[in-house]
Each structure stands twice: as structure tokens, then as C-alpha cells.
Enzyme design. Structure first.
Site, PDB file in Angstrom:
ATOM      1  N   HIS A  72       0.903  13.758 -13.747  1.00 20.80           N
ATOM      2  CA  HIS A  72       0.443  14.292 -15.032  1.00 20.80           C
ATOM      3  C   HIS A  72      -1.033  14.006 -15.265  1.00 20.80           C
ATOM      4  O   HIS A  72      -1.751  14.795 -15.860  1.00 20.80           O
ATOM      5  CB  HIS A  72       1.258  13.699 -16.178  1.00 20.80           C
ATOM      6  CG  HIS A  72       0.674  13.949 -17.529  1.00 20.80           C
ATOM      7  ND1 HIS A  72       0.651  15.192 -18.109  1.00 20.80           N
ATOM      8  CD2 HIS A  72       0.054  13.121 -18.408  1.00 20.80           C
ATOM      9  CE1 HIS A  72       0.045  15.118 -19.286  1.00 20.80           C
ATOM     10  NE2 HIS A  72      -0.329  13.872 -19.484  1.00 20.80           N
ATOM     11  N   HIS A 103      -6.465   6.469 -18.739  1.00 19.58           N
ATOM     12  CA  HIS A 103      -6.188   7.729 -18.046  1.00 19.58           C
ATOM     13  C   HIS A 103      -6.996   8.838 -18.708  1.00 19.58           C
ATOM     14  O   HIS A 103      -7.680   8.611 -19.711  1.00 19.58           O
ATOM     15  CB  HIS A 103      -4.694   8.049 -18.061  1.00 19.58           C
ATOM     16  CG  HIS A 103      -4.131   8.226 -19.441  1.00 19.58           C
ATOM     17  ND1 HIS A 103      -3.626   7.182 -20.199  1.00 19.58           N
ATOM     18  CD2 HIS A 103      -4.011   9.331 -20.221  1.00 19.58           C
ATOM     19  CE1 HIS A 103      -3.208   7.640 -21.353  1.00 19.58           C
ATOM     20  NE2 HIS A 103      -3.442   8.944 -21.407  1.00 19.58           N
ATOM     21  N   HIS A 105      -7.528  13.294 -19.650  1.00 20.43           N
ATOM     22  CA  HIS A 105      -7.009  14.650 -19.870  1.00 20.43           C
ATOM     23  C   HIS A 105      -8.175  15.609 -19.661  1.00 20.43           C
ATOM     24  O   HIS A 105      -9.280  15.372 -20.151  1.00 20.43           O
ATOM     25  CB  HIS A 105      -6.442  14.791 -21.285  1.00 20.43           C
ATOM     26  CG  HIS A 105      -5.293  13.861 -21.552  1.00 20.43           C
ATOM     27  ND1 HIS A 105      -3.978  14.215 -21.346  1.00 20.43           N
ATOM     28  CD2 HIS A 105      -5.274  12.579 -21.992  1.00 20.43           C
ATOM     29  CE1 HIS A 105      -3.198  13.198 -21.644  1.00 20.43           C
ATOM     30  NE2 HIS A 105      -3.956  12.181 -22.046  1.00 20.43           N
ATOM     31  N   GLU A 115      -7.790  16.336 -25.762  1.00 13.82           N
ATOM     32  CA  GLU A 115      -6.586  16.505 -26.577  1.00 13.82           C
ATOM     33  C   GLU A 115      -6.959  16.698 -28.042  1.00 13.82           C
ATOM     34  O   GLU A 115      -6.522  17.653 -28.685  1.00 13.82           O
ATOM     35  CB  GLU A 115      -5.670  15.304 -26.391  1.00 13.82           C
ATOM     36  CG  GLU A 115      -5.142  15.187 -24.972  1.00 13.82           C
ATOM     37  CD  GLU A 115      -3.748  14.650 -24.897  1.00 13.82           C
ATOM     38  OE1 GLU A 115      -2.836  15.415 -24.521  1.00 13.82           O
ATOM     39  OE2 GLU A 115      -3.558  13.454 -25.203  1.00 13.82           O
ATOM     40  N   HIS A 128      -8.458   8.025 -22.401  1.00 11.28           N
ATOM     41  CA  HIS A 128      -7.640   7.192 -23.274  1.00 11.28           C
ATOM     42  C   HIS A 128      -7.500   5.797 -22.686  1.00 11.28           C
ATOM     43  O   HIS A 128      -6.988   5.634 -21.569  1.00 11.28           O
ATOM     44  CB  HIS A 128      -6.246   7.804 -23.443  1.00 11.28           C
ATOM     45  CG  HIS A 128      -6.240   9.061 -24.233  1.00 11.28           C
ATOM     46  ND1 HIS A 128      -5.192   9.964 -24.188  1.00 11.28           N
ATOM     47  CD2 HIS A 128      -7.147   9.580 -25.108  1.00 11.28           C
ATOM     48  CE1 HIS A 128      -5.465  10.979 -24.991  1.00 11.28           C
ATOM     49  NE2 HIS A 128      -6.645  10.767 -25.556  1.00 11.28           N
ATOM     50  N   THR A 210       1.107  11.342 -26.715  1.00  9.95           N
ATOM     51  CA  THR A 210       0.958  12.798 -26.668  1.00  9.95           C
ATOM     52  C   THR A 210       1.875  13.458 -25.654  1.00  9.95           C
ATOM     53  O   THR A 210       1.764  14.660 -25.420  1.00  9.95           O
ATOM     54  CB  THR A 210      -0.501  13.188 -26.369  1.00  9.95           C
ATOM     55  OG1 THR A 210      -0.888  12.641 -25.101  1.00  9.95           O
ATOM     56  CG2 THR A 210      -1.428  12.663 -27.459  1.00  9.95           C
ATOM     57  N   THR A 211       2.754  12.691 -25.033  1.00  5.57           N
ATOM     58  CA  THR A 211       3.750  13.228 -24.109  1.00  5.57           C
ATOM     59  C   THR A 211       5.079  12.552 -24.368  1.00  5.57           C
ATOM     60  O   THR A 211       5.130  11.460 -24.956  1.00  5.57           O
ATOM     61  CB  THR A 211       3.333  12.999 -22.652  1.00  5.57           C
ATOM     62  OG1 THR A 211       2.917  11.644 -22.496  1.00  5.57           O
ATOM     63  CG2 THR A 211       2.192  13.914 -22.257  1.00  5.57           C
TER      64      THR A 211
END
Length: 267
Positions: A72, A103, A105, A115, A128, A210-211
Site C-alpha cells: 500500500h 510512510h 502517500h 491525503e 505521515h 485513513t485505511t
């Protein structure tokens, strides 16, 4: 091998997959305090810090840095000399939080990727830094507690100059989901060297992972100050593959409704 298994376990449980059908099927992802949100300077509550938001020990050079492609995102996990840990306190936080990992995005192109949005703008990338409340002992115990987690979000914006990020090249070693790689020189990823000493101005609100499972356990702190990243460096992230062997891009969640929550702006 033990570190790799731990990273995969933590983020497989806590983060899951942001763009598959499990988001719609998870009851916890239908809550009223979900993330990310559209941040607005004009609609935020201007707030003064009672105590400054501080990161402790983040100036230390790590003794080991491991990067993992979890299918991911790319997760960077750190170990520090003599078992020392990085912590965060002050600002909107009532207690002390311990750094877990960080991590990213990103998007298929530089017009999208972050995000959160800020005043209508979506950035090319969002980093993040994940922390857990130390009173719960570890990330897994903290992740579903209302005050269990805090995430420091930092936007990265496309730059015509290329910053000296020696840790990005390690992504070439984790092209496929499940791959992990220990950086030969961990000192290339000094956290303070990357994010600097200044935190304000920043936004803060209560939200979620967020997941899936989207636990509403996160005190979000999103800095206004951005970091630069070049198009070539972004393309290294875009070269990763997800668990289905497809390009790992657009790994951000759609914006969620604010539902009456207050967003505070610490200037």
C-alpha cells in the site's frame, strides 16, 4: 526477518488497503470522525499553544533504518542507539507519544497525491509520522483507543531542484509488495535533518486512520510548511508495485466530511 514481520503485521492490521472494497465494508470506516479532510485556514479556529509542540530525540542519527513495501505504501522503520526513542508532546497533545514509523502517500502525477488538502490545493505527496500514546505500551494496544495515536502530516511539493534525500534510492530494493531492505548507511535518514526544527504553523483535529480499520483514534497535526521533492524522486516512489503487481500510485483516501468537528490552527 523479525523486524520485517513486525512492520508487515503492524501496517497490515492498522493500515490495510485504502482503495479496495474493504473500505466500504468496514463499519469503522463509516464513522463521523474520519480522515483525511479538507483543511481551510479561514474556517479553522486560531489557537495559541499552552506548551510548545516538541519532538524529542529526533535529531539522533538512527542506528538502523528498514524500508518495507507493504503493498500500500513505503514504510520506514527506525532504531536508535542504546534503545532510545523519539517522542512527541505539547501543542494539542495531553500526553507523550512515541514514534512508530513513517510512510508516504503519492499520486500517479504531481497534481495529486496528498491525503489532506489545504485551502483547496492537493499536493504531490504527504508524509505521515505515526506515534502512539506511551501509556498504552505499544502501537497495537493504542490504535483503537480514542487518544491512542497521533500522526504528524507533512506535505511535499514538486520542486525543480533535487533535494539530497539519500534514503529514497533504497526504494529501488523494495519494488514488490512484501520486500524489505535495510539501508546500508542509516544516517542518510536523520528525521530532524529532513523536517527541520519548526512545527508551527500547523492544523490539528481529531480523526482516523485513513485505511481500514479506520479507527477514530488519531490526533492529527498537519504542518503548513511543505518540503520539496523532485519529479525524478517522485518517480522512484511511482516505480513500486502493489500486492497485485500493479503500479503503486494514488494511494490516498478520498476526502471525508468534517461532520461538525473543530479544526484548530496553531500559528
Amino acid at each position: 526477518m523479525e523486524l520485517q514481520v513486525l512492520v508487515l503485521l503492524l501496517f497490515g492490521l492498522a493500515l490495510g488497503r485504502s482503495q479496495d472494497s474493504s473500505t466500504a465494508d468496514s463499519d469503522t470506516c463509516r464513522g463521523r470522525m474520519q480522515s483525511p479532510i479538507a483543511l481551510s485556514t479561514a474556517r479553522s479556529i486560531l489557537t495559541m499553544e499552552r506548551t510548545p509542540l516538541q519532538l524529542m530525540n529526533y535529531q539522533l542519527d538512527p542506528s538502523q533504518v528498514t524500508v518495507t513495501n507493504d503493498g500500500h505504501t513505503s514504510v520506514y522503520s527506525f532504531e536508535f542507539p542504546n534503545g532510545q526513542v523519539v517522542t512527541k508532546q505539547g501543542g494539542p497533545l495531553k500526553e507523550e507519544y512515541q514514534f512508530q514509523s513513517l510512510h508516504f502517500h503519492w499520486g500517479a502525477n504531481s497534481a495529486r497525491g496528498s491525503e489532506h488538502t489545504l485551502d483547496g490545493r492537493r499536493y504531490a505527496m504527504e508524509m505521515h509520522l505515526v506515534f502512539f500514546n506511551r501509556k498504552y505500551g505499544d502501537f497495537l494496544a493504542a490504535r483503537n483507543q480514542s487518544d491512542g495515536l497521533s500522526v504528524l502530516g507533512i506535505f511535499l511539493t514538486n520542486s525543480t531542484t533535487e533535494p539530497d534525500y539519500g534514503w529514497i534510492s533504497a526504494l529501488n530494493e523494495v519494488q514488490n509488495a512484501g520486500d524489505s531492505y535495510v539501508l546500508p548507511d542509516p544516517t542518510v535518514f536523520n528525521i530532524k535533518g529532513l523536517i527541520g526544527a519548526r512545527r508551527r504553523p500547523y492544523f490539528s483535529y481529531h480523526g482516523s486512520l485513513t485505511t481500514p480499520p479506520c479507527f477514530e483514534s488519531v490526533t492529527w497535526i498537519v504542518q503548513r510548511k511543505t518540503l520539496p521533492i523532485s519529479e525524478r524522486q517522485l518517480n522512484v516512489f511511482r516505480s513500486l508495485r502493489d500486492s497485485n503487481g500493479n503500479p503503486l500510485v494514488d494511494n490516498y483516501r478520498e476526502l471525508q466530511n468534517l461532520n461538525g468537528r473543530s479544526v484548530f490552527y496553531y500559528r
